[in-house]
Structure formats: C-alpha cells, structure tokens
Design a protein around this motif. Structure first.
Motif, PDB file in Angstrom:
ATOM      1  N   LEU A 205     -10.070   1.118  10.098  1.00  0.00           N
ATOM      2  CA  LEU A 205      -9.157   0.441  11.019  1.00  0.00           C
ATOM      3  C   LEU A 205      -9.919  -0.347  12.084  1.00  0.00           C
ATOM      4  CD1 LEU A 205      -6.467   3.245  11.493  1.00  0.00           C
ATOM      5  CD2 LEU A 205      -6.109   1.032  10.390  1.00  0.00           C
ATOM      6  N   VAL A 206     -11.012   0.239  12.574  1.00  0.00           N
ATOM      7  CA  VAL A 206     -11.817  -0.452  13.588  1.00  0.00           C
ATOM      8  C   VAL A 206     -12.406  -1.729  12.998  1.00  0.00           C
ATOM      9  CG1 VAL A 206     -13.893  -0.322  15.002  1.00  0.00           C
ATOM     10  CG2 VAL A 206     -12.325   1.625  14.907  1.00  0.00           C
ATOM     11  N   LYS A 207     -12.953  -1.629  11.798  1.00  0.00           N
ATOM     12  CA  LYS A 207     -13.554  -2.803  11.157  1.00  0.00           C
ATOM     13  C   LYS A 207     -12.522  -3.886  10.872  1.00  0.00           C
ATOM     14  CE  LYS A 207     -17.457  -0.419   9.003  1.00  0.00           C
ATOM     15  NZ  LYS A 207     -18.087  -0.015   7.714  1.00  0.00           N
ATOM     16  N   SER A 208     -11.290  -3.461  10.583  1.00  0.00           N
ATOM     17  CA  SER A 208     -10.242  -4.433  10.273  1.00  0.00           C
ATOM     18  C   SER A 208      -9.623  -5.038  11.526  1.00  0.00           C
ATOM     19  CB  SER A 208      -9.142  -3.766   9.431  1.00  0.00           C
ATOM     20  OG  SER A 208      -8.434  -2.806  10.198  1.00  0.00           O
ATOM     21  N   GLY A 209      -9.983  -4.506  12.694  1.00  0.00           N
ATOM     22  CA  GLY A 209      -9.459  -5.035  13.947  1.00  0.00           C
ATOM     23  C   GLY A 209      -8.100  -4.492  14.336  1.00  0.00           C
ATOM     24  N   LYS A 210      -7.601  -3.485  13.638  1.00  0.00           N
ATOM     25  CA  LYS A 210      -6.290  -2.910  13.946  1.00  0.00           C
ATOM     26  C   LYS A 210      -6.462  -1.830  15.023  1.00  0.00           C
ATOM     27  CE  LYS A 210      -4.602  -3.815   9.264  1.00  0.00           C
ATOM     28  NZ  LYS A 210      -4.086  -3.236   8.006  1.00  0.00           N
ATOM     29  N   LEU A 211      -6.875  -2.273  16.194  1.00  0.00           N
ATOM     30  CA  LEU A 211      -7.270  -1.334  17.239  1.00  0.00           C
ATOM     31  C   LEU A 211      -6.104  -0.584  17.851  1.00  0.00           C
ATOM     32  CD1 LEU A 211      -9.997  -3.488  19.039  1.00  0.00           C
ATOM     33  CD2 LEU A 211     -10.259  -1.876  17.144  1.00  0.00           C
ATOM     34  N   ASP A 212      -4.920  -1.181  17.850  1.00  0.00           N
ATOM     35  CA  ASP A 212      -3.765  -0.488  18.435  1.00  0.00           C
ATOM     36  C   ASP A 212      -3.326   0.701  17.591  1.00  0.00           C
ATOM     37  OD1 ASP A 212      -3.154  -1.821  20.877  1.00  0.00           O
ATOM     38  OD2 ASP A 212      -2.537  -3.565  19.711  1.00  0.00           O
ATOM     39  N   SER A 222     -16.868   6.289  19.219  1.00  0.00           N
ATOM     40  CA  SER A 222     -18.181   6.157  18.592  1.00  0.00           C
ATOM     41  C   SER A 222     -18.178   5.046  17.549  1.00  0.00           C
ATOM     42  CB  SER A 222     -18.590   7.490  17.948  1.00  0.00           C
ATOM     43  OG  SER A 222     -19.836   7.381  17.304  1.00  0.00           O
ATOM     44  N   SER A 223     -17.117   4.966  16.744  1.00  0.00           N
ATOM     45  CA  SER A 223     -17.008   3.905  15.743  1.00  0.00           C
ATOM     46  C   SER A 223     -16.882   2.538  16.408  1.00  0.00           C
ATOM     47  CB  SER A 223     -15.793   4.147  14.837  1.00  0.00           C
ATOM     48  OG  SER A 223     -15.948   5.336  14.093  1.00  0.00           O
ATOM     49  N   TYR A 224     -16.117   2.484  17.484  1.00  0.00           N
ATOM     50  CA  TYR A 224     -15.915   1.226  18.215  1.00  0.00           C
ATOM     51  C   TYR A 224     -17.228   0.720  18.803  1.00  0.00           C
ATOM     52  CZ  TYR A 224     -13.783  -1.986  21.631  1.00  0.00           C
ATOM     53  OH  TYR A 224     -13.432  -3.099  22.359  1.00  0.00           O
ATOM     54  N   LEU A 225     -18.052   1.633  19.285  1.00  0.00           N
ATOM     55  CA  LEU A 225     -19.330   1.236  19.886  1.00  0.00           C
ATOM     56  C   LEU A 225     -20.268   0.597  18.869  1.00  0.00           C
ATOM     57  CD1 LEU A 225     -20.104   4.239  22.282  1.00  0.00           C
ATOM     58  CD2 LEU A 225     -19.239   1.969  22.875  1.00  0.00           C
ATOM     59  N   GLN A 226     -20.059   0.911  17.590  1.00  0.00           N
ATOM     60  CA  GLN A 226     -20.883   0.292  16.556  1.00  0.00           C
ATOM     61  C   GLN A 226     -20.629  -1.209  16.442  1.00  0.00           C
ATOM     62  OE1 GLN A 226     -20.444   2.471  12.852  1.00  0.00           O
ATOM     63  NE2 GLN A 226     -20.744   4.433  13.880  1.00  0.00           N
ATOM     64  N   MET A 227     -19.528  -1.675  17.019  1.00  0.00           N
ATOM     65  CA  MET A 227     -19.225  -3.106  17.049  1.00  0.00           C
ATOM     66  C   MET A 227     -19.878  -3.798  18.247  1.00  0.00           C
ATOM     67  SD  MET A 227     -15.175  -2.822  16.107  1.00  0.00           S
ATOM     68  CE  MET A 227     -14.927  -4.612  16.225  1.00  0.00           C
ATOM     69  N   GLY A 259      -9.258   8.969  31.651  1.00  0.00           N
ATOM     70  CA  GLY A 259      -8.686   9.171  32.985  1.00  0.00           C
ATOM     71  C   GLY A 259      -7.931   7.952  33.492  1.00  0.00           C
ATOM     72  N   PHE A 260      -8.276   6.776  32.986  1.00  0.00           N
ATOM     73  CA  PHE A 260      -7.560   5.551  33.347  1.00  0.00           C
ATOM     74  C   PHE A 260      -6.237   5.428  32.591  1.00  0.00           C
ATOM     75  CE2 PHE A 260     -11.806   3.232  34.325  1.00  0.00           C
ATOM     76  CZ  PHE A 260     -11.838   3.811  35.579  1.00  0.00           C
ATOM     77  N   GLY A 261      -5.990   6.344  31.648  1.00  0.00           N
ATOM     78  CA  GLY A 261      -4.743   6.303  30.879  1.00  0.00           C
ATOM     79  C   GLY A 261      -4.833   5.476  29.612  1.00  0.00           C
ATOM     80  N   LEU A 262      -6.037   5.096  29.192  1.00  0.00           N
ATOM     81  CA  LEU A 262      -6.184   4.346  27.941  1.00  0.00           C
ATOM     82  C   LEU A 262      -5.953   5.294  26.772  1.00  0.00           C
ATOM     83  CD1 LEU A 262      -9.378   2.235  28.757  1.00  0.00           C
ATOM     84  CD2 LEU A 262      -6.985   1.758  29.311  1.00  0.00           C
ATOM     85  N   GLU A 263      -5.102   4.894  25.850  1.00  0.00           N
ATOM     86  CA  GLU A 263      -4.718   5.783  24.757  1.00  0.00           C
ATOM     87  C   GLU A 263      -5.210   5.310  23.395  1.00  0.00           C
ATOM     88  OE1 GLU A 263      -0.506   6.200  24.986  1.00  0.00           O
ATOM     89  OE2 GLU A 263      -0.581   7.521  26.739  1.00  0.00           O
ATOM     90  N   LEU A 268      -8.304  -0.181  25.130  1.00  0.00           N
ATOM     91  CA  LEU A 268      -9.671  -0.367  25.598  1.00  0.00           C
ATOM     92  C   LEU A 268     -10.096  -1.831  25.505  1.00  0.00           C
ATOM     93  CD1 LEU A 268     -12.396   0.591  26.572  1.00  0.00           C
ATOM     94  CD2 LEU A 268     -12.918   1.377  24.244  1.00  0.00           C
ATOM     95  N   GLN A 269      -9.726  -2.483  24.414  1.00  0.00           N
ATOM     96  CA  GLN A 269     -10.090  -3.895  24.277  1.00  0.00           C
ATOM     97  C   GLN A 269      -9.420  -4.744  25.360  1.00  0.00           C
ATOM     98  OE1 GLN A 269     -12.370  -5.280  21.949  1.00  0.00           O
ATOM     99  NE2 GLN A 269     -12.139  -6.854  23.526  1.00  0.00           N
ATOM    100  N   ARG A 270      -8.165  -4.450  25.655  1.00  0.00           N
ATOM    101  CA  ARG A 270      -7.470  -5.183  26.720  1.00  0.00           C
ATOM    102  C   ARG A 270      -8.078  -4.870  28.085  1.00  0.00           C
ATOM    103  NH1 ARG A 270      -3.398  -4.351  22.912  1.00  0.00           N
ATOM    104  NH2 ARG A 270      -2.954  -2.225  23.636  1.00  0.00           N
ATOM    105  N   PHE A 271      -8.532  -3.630  28.250  1.00  0.00           N
ATOM    106  CA  PHE A 271      -9.224  -3.224  29.476  1.00  0.00           C
ATOM    107  C   PHE A 271     -10.479  -4.079  29.681  1.00  0.00           C
ATOM    108  CE2 PHE A 271     -12.696  -0.569  31.174  1.00  0.00           C
ATOM    109  CZ  PHE A 271     -12.191  -0.203  32.411  1.00  0.00           C
ATOM    110  N   ILE A 272     -11.229  -4.281  28.611  1.00  0.00           N
ATOM    111  CA  ILE A 272     -12.443  -5.100  28.684  1.00  0.00           C
ATOM    112  C   ILE A 272     -12.088  -6.549  29.014  1.00  0.00           C
ATOM    113  CG2 ILE A 272     -14.404  -6.003  27.361  1.00  0.00           C
ATOM    114  CD1 ILE A 272     -14.313  -3.380  25.725  1.00  0.00           C
ATOM    115  N   ASP A 273     -11.095  -7.061  28.301  1.00  0.00           N
ATOM    116  CA  ASP A 273     -10.715  -8.472  28.488  1.00  0.00           C
ATOM    117  C   ASP A 273     -10.209  -8.744  29.908  1.00  0.00           C
ATOM    118  OD1 ASP A 273     -11.397  -8.881  25.857  1.00  0.00           O
ATOM    119  OD2 ASP A 273      -9.346  -8.720  25.106  1.00  0.00           O
ATOM    120  N   SER A 274      -9.443  -7.795  30.474  1.00  0.00           N
ATOM    121  CA  SER A 274      -8.809  -8.037  31.775  1.00  0.00           C
ATOM    122  C   SER A 274      -9.744  -7.784  32.956  1.00  0.00           C
ATOM    123  CB  SER A 274      -7.560  -7.145  31.913  1.00  0.00           C
ATOM    124  OG  SER A 274      -7.920  -5.775  31.865  1.00  0.00           O
TER     125      SER A 274
END
Length: 352
Positions: A205-212, A222-227, A259-263, A268-274
């Motif tokens: 799912l991470v590789k396919s970009g289906k992050l939600d 850990s898988s996301y960090l590989q990107m 703790g920021f409420g990211l689920e 997380l990707q939107r957190f980075i972008d914003s």
C-alpha cells in the motif's frame, strides 16, 4: 557414586572414558556449525545447548539396560544437542537444515510430536540421531519450542513425568494445561504468519501511494521511511550552511506524531506538506546565526514537529513535552523549551 556394573558394562564405561575428549570435540564442532548455519538462515532461537553425557549418567544407563548395547556406538545420546525455537514451524525449518548438514539415522530417530496424547505436550520434541557426513560417533539433536521446553521442565520439577498413578483430577488438570500450552504454541506461529502478511500488505500500500488506507504504526512508519519522505526538506535545510547530513533514527518521533493525532500515513503526508515551509523557516532562523556544517537526518522531521507545536499554540508546554518524549524526562528540557520559544516567538507562524 558409580553403580556396580557387570564386566560388559565396565568395558563400555572404560571405552567411554577414553573417548571423552573426542566426544567433547564432536559436540563443540556440531554446536558451532549449527549456530552459524541457523544464524545465516535467519532462524531465531530461544537457545541452543550441547553436552556430553556424564560418566555417572552413563553408568546408570548401563546398570539399567547395559545388555542392550553391543558396543559404545549403540548408545546414540553420548553427545546431545538441544535446539529451542520460538515457533512450532521453525522446528520443521531446523529439522530440514539438520537433514542437509548431517546423515540422519532414521531408524533411531523419532518425532514425538505425533504421539497426540493429551498430556504429551512437554515431550513433543523431534529427536534426530545423526553423524557427520565424513563419519563420526552418533549424536542426538533434540528440537522443540520454548513453550514445550518450559512445560517439560515444569513437569520434571513437580514430579509429574511418569506419575501415571496420580488421582484422575490431577491428571485432568495437567491435560487441560498441556492443551492450553499446545494451543498457545500453534497460535503464536499463526500470529507470526498473520503479522508477516500484514507487513507485506502495508509495504504494498505504501509503494502504491494509498497512504490513507494505512494506519500509522511502527511497521507502517518504518515502511514509509524507506521512501525517504524527509530527504527533500533535509537537503533544503542543509543548504543553508552547506552542511552534511549524517544518519539518525526517526523511529523515536513516532510517539510525537501519534500524540499530534495522526492516524494514517495519509495524515502524516499532509502533516509534512502543510508544515514544510515553516519547518524550513525555523531552520533558517536557527542555522543562520551558527556555522554548523553537520546535521542529523532527523532535522527535517524535528522541525516539522516543532512547527506544528508552535502553530497550534501549545507553546512552552508543548515544547517541553516534545523534548521529554525525545530525550527522556529531564529538568534541562524546560530550559531548552524556554530558550527555543524565546528565539522563535517573532516568527509569523507562531501562535501566541
């Protein structure tokens, strides 16, 4: 005290005394080889043990049934090894490796797991009688799980093994406990398989970009960090002072993100972008007055977290929580929080 043996038993015992050095060398050789190969094959073990039978133990065996053995080589457990795995399916993996490494005497080997007796859980080990392929004295390799090993030790400790005349209520209690442990052994193996499949699904799912669709967890993060999602921000920050980036673990930041409420990873990707632009601004305000030319790989994620705290009005309290979480609770974290807050209070994104 060594038992009194007949002449045949005494002769076998004397042969054993003469062969002890060679048997000890054999046990160490097999132990070293098994440990190395199992490590290379990534088989996780609870323990691997080896021993040469003691003279006292052999004498007792010869006293009980010495006439059964025509020669010392007929006693197949003078050298013994025990391999204890965490999972039942790893017992079969170890067995396959043993079969490749050594010549197995199938006529004297036994799979006690096939007994299917209600109280047999503690004895459900796999016993192979082997020899080195280039020839050697026989040696026994026992393979069992950690739960089987613990149960066998408990049975021995409380004197249950062989106690067939126990009252029925006690035997029923042992049967129930043995059944529960056998079920637990199977379920741990099944759970490991399930978790392995889950990790593969997360990676796909991470590789396919289906992050939600991916919940934020240790495995998914850990898988996301590989990107390398923070590389672009890190390089931009490093360019301020032409700094070099050295490796650092980002896993300690997972509790902060949770703790920021990211689920999800989408969150997380939107957190980075914003927060990316403000994280860069924060870095500039900190690095422009220094000559730092080496930065940790965590700099981008660190600044993203600090920016989020400052943008949401959590102020000094939020900064103290951040430093306590990353560095461990310490009074000096309050000083760090106060210092940073005073330095960045004038930045436009800081919410008072």
């Amino acid at each position: 005290m060594i038992p009194k043996l007949n002449p045949h038993g005494e002769a076998l015992l004397q042969q054993f005394r003469e062969q002890v050095p060679a048997l000890e060398q054999l046990s160490k050789t097999v132990y070293d080889q098994l440990r190395q190969v199992l490590h290379e094959q990534s088989v996780e073990l609870s323990a691997i043990e080896y021993r040469v039978k003691t003279e006292q133990s052999l004498a007792g065996k010869l006293e009980r049934k010495g006439d059964k053995y025509a020669s010392l080589e007929d006693i197949t457990d003078l050298v013994g090894l025990r391999i204890i795995t965490f999972y039942t399916d790893d017992v079969d993996k170890v067995a396959a490796i043993v079969q490749q490494l050594y010549d197995v005497d199938w006529s004297n080997s036994i799979d006690k797991r096939k007994a299917h007796e209600l109280t047999s859980f503690g004895y459900n080990s796999l016993h192979y009688i082997c020899r080195l392929k280039e020839g050697s004295a026989p040696f026994e390799i026992q393979m069992r799980t950690a739960l089987q090993h613990v149960w066998s030790a408990i049975e021995h400790d409380i004197g249950y093994k062989g106690a067939v005349k126990l009252p029925p209520e006690y035997r029923r209690q042992f049967s129930r406990l043995a059944g529960m442990l056998e079920l637990a052994d199977d379920e741990f193996s099944r759970l490991r398989t399930t978790m392995t499949d889950y990790r593969r699904q997360v990676q796909a799912l991470v590789k396919s970009g289906k992050l939600d669709e991916v919940l934020l967890s240790t495995d998914s993060f850990s898988s996301y960090l590989q990107m390398h999602p923070f590389n672009k921000l890190n390089q931009r920050i490093a360019a301020v002072n032409q700094a070099e980036i050295f490796p650092a673990s980002l896993m300690p930041y997972l509790p902060i993100l949770e703790g920021f409420g990211l689920e999800t990873l989408g969150d997380l990707q939107r957190f980075i972008d914003s927060n990316g632009e403000e994280a860069y601004q924060l870095a500039v305000s900190q690095l422009a007055i220094t000559d730092l030319d080496i930065l940790a790989e965590s700099i981008g994620l660190q600044n993203l977290c600090l920016v989020h705290i400052l943008k949401t009005g959590r102020g000094r309290v939020g900064l103290r929580w951040f430093y306590d979480t990353i560095n461990g609770t310490h009074d000096s974290n309050e000083m760090l929080a106060d210092m940073l807050y005073e330095q960045v209070a004038s930045l436009p994104f800081v919410k008072k």
